[in-house]
Design a protein around this motif. Structure first.
Motif, PDB file in Angstrom:
ATOM      1  N   ASP A 117     -27.622 173.735  68.682  1.00 41.53           N
ATOM      2  CA  ASP A 117     -27.720 175.115  68.217  1.00 41.53           C
ATOM      3  C   ASP A 117     -26.815 176.018  69.038  1.00 41.53           C
ATOM      4  OD1 ASP A 117     -29.596 174.499  66.288  1.00 41.53           O
ATOM      5  OD2 ASP A 117     -31.305 174.874  67.622  1.00 41.53           O
ATOM      6  N   PRO A 118     -26.170 176.997  68.402  1.00 40.96           N
ATOM      7  CA  PRO A 118     -25.325 177.929  69.158  1.00 40.96           C
ATOM      8  C   PRO A 118     -26.157 178.837  70.053  1.00 40.96           C
ATOM      9  CG  PRO A 118     -25.560 178.658  66.889  1.00 40.96           C
ATOM     10  CD  PRO A 118     -26.204 177.307  66.959  1.00 40.96           C
TER      11      PRO A 118
ATOM     12  N   GLU B  89     -33.364 187.979  61.035  1.00 36.76           N
ATOM     13  CA  GLU B  89     -34.356 187.408  61.952  1.00 36.76           C
ATOM     14  C   GLU B  89     -35.103 186.259  61.295  1.00 36.76           C
ATOM     15  OE1 GLU B  89     -36.703 190.778  62.992  1.00 36.76           O
ATOM     16  OE2 GLU B  89     -35.489 191.276  64.746  1.00 36.76           O
ATOM     17  N   ARG B  90     -35.479 186.451  60.042  1.00 38.86           N
ATOM     18  CA  ARG B  90     -36.165 185.385  59.318  1.00 38.86           C
ATOM     19  C   ARG B  90     -35.238 184.201  59.066  1.00 38.86           C
ATOM     20  NH1 ARG B  90     -38.108 190.017  56.541  1.00 38.86           N
ATOM     21  NH2 ARG B  90     -36.542 189.694  54.902  1.00 38.86           N
TER      22      ARG B  90
ATOM     23  N   ILE C 256     -32.805 181.236  66.823  1.00 39.23           N
ATOM     24  CA  ILE C 256     -31.406 181.371  67.249  1.00 39.23           C
ATOM     25  C   ILE C 256     -31.040 182.848  67.302  1.00 39.23           C
ATOM     26  CG2 ILE C 256     -29.011 180.825  66.712  1.00 39.23           C
ATOM     27  CD1 ILE C 256     -30.002 178.340  65.272  1.00 39.23           C
ATOM     28  N   PRO C 257     -30.629 183.352  68.455  1.00 40.83           N
ATOM     29  CA  PRO C 257     -30.257 184.768  68.551  1.00 40.83           C
ATOM     30  C   PRO C 257     -29.018 185.075  67.702  1.00 40.83           C
ATOM     31  CG  PRO C 257     -30.567 183.777  70.733  1.00 40.83           C
ATOM     32  CD  PRO C 257     -30.523 182.657  69.748  1.00 40.83           C
TER      33      PRO C 257
ATOM     34  N   SER D 105     -26.662 194.326  69.930  1.00 37.76           N
ATOM     35  CA  SER D 105     -27.808 193.650  69.339  1.00 37.76           C
ATOM     36  C   SER D 105     -28.965 194.633  69.281  1.00 37.76           C
ATOM     37  CB  SER D 105     -28.194 192.407  70.149  1.00 37.76           C
ATOM     38  OG  SER D 105     -28.490 192.758  71.488  1.00 37.76           O
ATOM     39  N   PHE D 106     -30.031 194.243  68.582  1.00 34.62           N
ATOM     40  CA  PHE D 106     -31.177 195.121  68.400  1.00 34.62           C
ATOM     41  C   PHE D 106     -32.437 194.437  68.920  1.00 34.62           C
ATOM     42  CE2 PHE D 106     -28.058 196.291  65.252  1.00 34.62           C
ATOM     43  CZ  PHE D 106     -28.076 197.672  65.277  1.00 34.62           C
ATOM     44  N   ALA D 107     -33.332 195.227  69.455  1.00 34.16           N
ATOM     45  CA  ALA D 107     -34.615 194.711  69.936  1.00 34.16           C
ATOM     46  C   ALA D 107     -35.722 195.652  69.484  1.00 34.16           C
ATOM     47  CB  ALA D 107     -34.611 194.598  71.462  1.00 34.16           C
ATOM     48  N   LYS D 108     -36.881 195.067  69.182  1.00 39.85           N
ATOM     49  CA  LYS D 108     -38.022 195.876  68.771  1.00 39.85           C
ATOM     50  C   LYS D 108     -38.697 196.487  70.000  1.00 39.85           C
ATOM     51  CE  LYS D 108     -39.105 193.291  64.560  1.00 39.85           C
ATOM     52  NZ  LYS D 108     -40.129 192.474  63.853  1.00 39.85           N
ATOM     53  N   THR D 109     -39.067 197.746  69.880  1.00 39.98           N
ATOM     54  CA  THR D 109     -39.733 198.451  70.969  1.00 39.98           C
ATOM     55  C   THR D 109     -40.955 199.180  70.438  1.00 39.98           C
ATOM     56  OG1 THR D 109     -37.630 198.767  72.140  1.00 39.98           O
ATOM     57  CG2 THR D 109     -39.483 200.179  72.805  1.00 39.98           C
TER      58      THR D 109
END
Length: 263
Positions: free
Chosen positions: A209-210, A231-232, A237-238, A253-257
């Motif tokens: 996987d990368p 995401e789904r 894998i990021p 990139s994005f992250a949930k907060t």
């Protein structure tokens, strides 16, 4: 949103000035700036195939082929971005069908005609990541089919129909390679590369996987709906996004907060 702006060197003349041939090949990839890439003593040779919009390698020299080029029917082919990168660092000579040397300018023109499934910003991103030492391959295009089951009559590209079918590998059929590269999606947000951390044990026959999948954002940032869909799709894998403007390569990139609720 987390953002990393790594800066890009878009000036070809910058890195054509340093030509210390005594440095080892691996030192060439350790630099974060293309101006420090060194020319090599060992130069590989390839022949440009117009129908494929790729270069077929006819003479391999150096270690870079462990992580560059796709293998089909025992032959190694370079995409346009790989070809240009190797020429720019002095590691590859490319000939046409008449064994006439192709200049860098002529290869740039082939990039600009849009037949290779690549465009200038995509090449800038590839060049930048390779200069940082990452292993970079086109998303959805296997490095090699060695050890994998091959289904005849199928050809797929991740992102087109979400299929996982293997590409056709008939020796007489070059169209499988052509279709994979020509069908690359060039939209506002499209998958471009599978990116791997530098790894001396990397094998094209079993890359794993990368480290992350890179998407190119050409105009507006992706919407929340698009991000959640990705995401789904990618699961564990990021994935990251990249934008190129005026030769400057930016990654984000994005992250949930979760914001606290105050009384």
């Amino acid at each position: 949103m987390g953002s990393d702006d790594w800066g890009s060197c878009s000036d070809n003349e910058d890195y054509l000035q340093d030509r210390n041939e005594d440095d080892d090949e691996e030192d060439c990839y350790s630099s974060g700036f293309l101006s420090k890439l060194q020319f090599r003593k060992d130069i590989s040779k390839a022949r440009w195939v117009d129908d494929l919009a790729m270069a077929e390698v006819v003479e391999k020299r150096g270690k870079m082929w462990v992580t560059m080029g796709i293998v089909r029917n025992g032959n190694t082919y370079c995409s346009i971005e790989e070809t240009l990168f190797l020429i720019e660092i002095g590691a590859l000579h490319v000939l046409d069908g008449n064994d006439i040397h192709l200049s860098l300018k002529e290869l740039y023109e082939k990039l600009s005609n849009g037949k290779s499934g690549c465009y200038w910003e995509l090449f800038e991103v590839y060049k930048h990541l390779r200069s940082l030492g990452y292993v970079v391959g086109r998303h959805g295009i296997p490095w090699s089919v060695k050890g994998q089951q091959i289904k005849s009559g199928t050809c797929s590209l991740e992102g087109s129909q979400e299929s996982n079918e293997m590409l056709e590998m008939e020796p007489k059929d070059e169209n499988s390679v052509i279709e994979l590269f020509n069908n690359m999606q060039i939209t506002d947000v499209s998958p471009a590369f599978n990116v791997y951390l530098p790894n001396s044990k990397f094998r094209k026959s079993s890359p794993g996987d990368p480290s992350f999948v890179l998407y190119i954002s050409r105009c507006s940032p992706p919407s929340r709906v698009e991000i959640e869909a990705l995401e789904r799709k990618h699961g564990a894998i990021p994935f990251k996004f990249c934008h190129v403007e005026n030769g400057r390569v930016s990654f984000f990139s994005f992250a949930k907060t979760e914001l606290p609720v105050f009384p």
